[in-house]
Design an enzyme around this catalytic site. Sequence first.
Site, PDB file in Angstrom:
ATOM      1  N   LYS A   1      79.041  56.528   7.584  1.00 19.33           N
ATOM      2  CA  LYS A   1      79.414  55.117   7.738  1.00 19.33           C
ATOM      3  C   LYS A   1      78.242  54.211   8.131  1.00 19.33           C
ATOM      4  CE  LYS A   1      82.676  54.628   6.424  1.00 19.33           C
ATOM      5  NZ  LYS A   1      82.935  54.811   4.967  1.00 19.33           N
TER       6      LYS A   1
ATOM      7  N   HIS B   1      74.509  64.293   5.164  1.00 20.38           N
ATOM      8  CA  HIS B   1      74.849  63.921   6.546  1.00 20.38           C
ATOM      9  C   HIS B   1      74.605  65.104   7.485  1.00 20.38           C
ATOM     10  CE1 HIS B   1      76.634  60.157   5.479  1.00 20.38           C
ATOM     11  NE2 HIS B   1      77.784  60.597   5.059  1.00 20.38           N
TER      12      HIS B   1
ATOM     13  N   SER C   1      83.742  50.907  11.220  1.00 22.08           N
ATOM     14  CA  SER C   1      83.780  51.255   9.797  1.00 22.08           C
ATOM     15  C   SER C   1      84.444  52.623   9.623  1.00 22.08           C
ATOM     16  CB  SER C   1      82.350  51.286   9.253  1.00 22.08           C
ATOM     17  OG  SER C   1      82.347  51.656   7.903  1.00 22.08           O
TER      18      SER C   1
HETATM   19  P1  A3P Z   1      82.152  48.517   6.523  1.00 23.14           P
HETATM   20  O1  A3P Z   1      83.275  49.480   6.683  1.00 23.14           O
HETATM   21  O2  A3P Z   1      81.642  48.000   7.839  1.00 23.14           O
HETATM   22  O3  A3P Z   1      82.454  47.420   5.561  1.00 23.14           O
HETATM   23  P2  A3P Z   1      78.836  54.767   4.083  1.00 23.14           P
HETATM   24  O4  A3P Z   1      78.370  54.565   2.683  1.00 23.14           O
HETATM   25  O5  A3P Z   1      77.785  55.431   4.943  1.00 23.14           O
HETATM   26  O6  A3P Z   1      80.144  55.473   4.131  1.00 23.14           O
HETATM   27  O7  A3P Z   1      79.011  53.344   4.742  1.00 23.14           O
HETATM   28  C1  A3P Z   1      80.073  52.492   4.351  1.00 23.14           C
HETATM   29  C2  A3P Z   1      79.794  51.110   4.900  1.00 23.14           C
HETATM   30  O8  A3P Z   1      78.734  50.499   4.126  1.00 23.14           O
HETATM   31  C3  A3P Z   1      80.999  50.190   4.787  1.00 23.14           C
HETATM   32  O9  A3P Z   1      80.903  49.323   5.910  1.00 23.14           O
HETATM   33  C4  A3P Z   1      80.703  49.467   3.473  1.00 23.14           C
HETATM   34  O10 A3P Z   1      81.389  48.249   3.328  1.00 23.14           O
HETATM   35  C5  A3P Z   1      79.200  49.249   3.641  1.00 23.14           C
HETATM   36  N1  A3P Z   1      78.544  48.922   2.352  1.00 23.14           N
HETATM   37  C6  A3P Z   1      78.592  49.627   1.210  1.00 23.14           C
HETATM   38  N2  A3P Z   1      77.922  48.978   0.235  1.00 23.14           N
HETATM   39  C7  A3P Z   1      77.452  47.837   0.775  1.00 23.14           C
HETATM   40  C8  A3P Z   1      76.695  46.732   0.254  1.00 23.14           C
HETATM   41  N3  A3P Z   1      76.318  46.670  -1.010  1.00 23.14           N
HETATM   42  N4  A3P Z   1      76.391  45.729   1.113  1.00 23.14           N
HETATM   43  C9  A3P Z   1      76.767  45.780   2.404  1.00 23.14           C
HETATM   44  N5  A3P Z   1      77.503  46.786   2.948  1.00 23.14           N
HETATM   45  C10 A3P Z   1      77.835  47.811   2.141  1.00 23.14           C
END
Ligand code: A3P
Length: 284
Positions: free
Chosen positions: A43, A98, A128
Amino acid sequence: MSDGYVWFEGIPFPVVDCTPEHLRAMQDFVFKDEDVLTVSFPKSGTNWLVEILCLIYSKGDPTWVQSVPIWERSPWVENTHGYQILKDKEGPRLITSHVPIHLFPKSIFKSKTKVIYLIRNPRDILVSGYFFWIISKFVKRPESLEQYFEWFTQGYETLGNWAQYVNAWMLEGQENVLIVSYEELKQDTRSVVQKICRFLGKKLEPEELNSLLKHSSFQVMKENKMSNYTLLRGWLIEDKNGSLMRKGISGDWKNHLTVAQAEVFDRIFCEKMAGLPPELFPWE
Ligand code: A3P
């Protein structure tokens, strides 16, 4: 699996495509000098960084990111399917993980693999994570944000304790490591992408960079079924509206954590991160 996790060496892994036998076998994975590894606590914005890397390698051309699921473009070494794709792939590989550093395949320390380590404000990781895990079918699901807060602050969380995880990667990380924060990526995506390109020895023409910025933006990724995890609906994601792309902002924790929770959080985590340079953590 007993409680919604695959436990390996005391660390809870998501059950998706992951077994203790595979995590043991993964130790023999051989990293190559030309590989690029994205590593992060879940996340932290992992998929965003992966999308950016894919677009760097395709020189801003969106064909690849629009036609192949993100987990096949930069497979997870801890997943059995991802591992197989990686093992069979010729040439430079994009790899995602991870896995905590102490359980990581040791060949990483002998290779010149470029490692991009992504960090994010843990308060935002917590929020998140909560909203993603409650719609996911592959980890233990919290019943409330309060309950998840307890799990997170006590380190009973997917991939274990955030502070231990990050500390270990920061302190023992090998050479060839670039540390990038979600917050700086949000604040000035263009500059951070240019920094990543310099680190990788890649050059993008201005129009290629503009195309990369467009196709890795939150709005475009949100619509891209190869990147937004909607392909997993009904299988790994419960909710028929569920998506990886929730809000994509920094500081959303302020809308969800109480003042008292924020204080508990700071007390626990500031102390644990005290050994690391504060400039590594550019968040409020
Ligand atoms: P939020 O839940 O705060 O919106 P991961 O890929 O490690 O699982 O992380 C997911 C988080 O990255 C989510 O955060 C998601 O919305 C955010 N995210 C993914 N793509 C993004 C982008 N292009 N710009 C900004 N945030 C992004």
